[in-house]
Design an enzyme around this catalytic site. Structure first.
Site, PDB file in Angstrom:
ATOM      1  N   CYS A 159       5.491  -5.622   0.582  1.00 16.41           N
ATOM      2  CA  CYS A 159       4.082  -5.396   0.926  1.00 16.41           C
ATOM      3  C   CYS A 159       3.560  -6.552   1.795  1.00 16.41           C
ATOM      4  O   CYS A 159       4.001  -6.717   2.926  1.00 16.41           O
ATOM      5  CB  CYS A 159       3.250  -5.179  -0.330  1.00 16.41           C
TER       6      CYS A 159
ATOM      7  N   HIS B 255       5.875  -0.400  -2.175  1.00 15.19           N
ATOM      8  CA  HIS B 255       6.182  -1.120  -3.412  1.00 15.19           C
ATOM      9  C   HIS B 255       7.362  -0.460  -4.124  1.00 15.19           C
ATOM     10  O   HIS B 255       7.163   0.518  -4.855  1.00 15.19           O
ATOM     11  CB  HIS B 255       4.962  -1.115  -4.341  1.00 15.19           C
TER      12      HIS B 255
ATOM     13  N   GLU C  78       8.863  -1.504  -6.687  1.00 10.85           N
ATOM     14  CA  GLU C  78       8.674  -1.669  -8.135  1.00 10.85           C
ATOM     15  C   GLU C  78       7.709  -0.630  -8.707  1.00 10.85           C
ATOM     16  O   GLU C  78       7.607  -0.489  -9.931  1.00 10.85           O
ATOM     17  CB  GLU C  78       8.187  -3.092  -8.448  1.00 10.85           C
TER      18      GLU C  78
END
Length: 204
Positions: free
Chosen positions: A79, A183, A185
């Site tokens: 990001c 992202h 994650e």
């Protein structure tokens, strides 16, 4: 060991949680010595470009990150961690980025009824040669939260694109250095697969 750089502007704990889930040994740190000894490094980030660069510069972590990338070991920006690897951002034009890659970060246009920031899932058009995307399905969906996007100067470093009103350079890659605007994650199984691919690079 994967070092997650903590410069006060990162989603460090969500990244660490995802890495722990797939069995990675990690440390959240701002210690240059610890980062320098790591087998792989992740630079996460949320927030403003200028704030992130001021934090990195004030702590000396800007130099640490560039030296680590120059060492040839695996490095991943996430990001805002992608954005600061480039030269400049429209968000704070008077602040220089790390200039690991050539290019700039520009505002997503809000004309045409698009909501800015973009928050949600978009499909990627991936460069299948990029090791980060090994084994992924065609046009995988990943999760974005951003108001600014990458326009890379060199098309050869663009590892993935997506569309949100305009074409967005969603990932960059050269050698050992990887960066993604989205992202992983927060991108479910697809994101975990990318992190597993990064772990393989770290372990090799």
């Amino acid at each position: 060991m994967i070092a997650i750089i903590d410069y006060g502007a990162g989603n460090v704990h969500s990244v660490q949680k995802a890495l722990s889930y797939i069995g990675c040994e990690t440390v959240i740190t701002a210690d240059p010595a610890v980062i320098g000894k790591a087998d792989g490094v992740i630079l996460p980030g949320v927030g403003a470009f200028g704030d992130a660069m001021h934090s990195l510069t004030a702590s000396g972590l800007d130099t640490v990150a560039k030296e680590y990338i120059a060492s040839g070991r695996p490095f991943l920006g996430i990001c805002l961690g992608l954005q600061v690897l480039f030269e400049r951002s429209e968000e704070t034009p008077d602040v220089d980025g790390l200039s690991v890659f050539g290019g700039e970060i520009v505002k997503i246009p809000s004309d045409g009824g698009l909501k800015v920031p973009q928050i949600g899932w978009n499909a990627l058009d991936c460069n299948k040669d990029c090791p980060l995307f090994d084994g992924l399905p065609e046009n995988p969906y990943v999760y974005f939260v951003h108001s600014y996007y990458l326009k890379a100067a060199d098309p050869s470093v663009v590892a993935a694109t997506t569309r949100y009103g305009v074409e967005i350079h969603a990932a960059a890659w050269r050698g050992n250095c990887f960066a993604v605007q989205f992202h992983p994650e927060k991108s479910g199984d697809v994101g975990l697969a990318m992190l597993r691919n990064f772990r393989k690079l770290v372990e090799n």
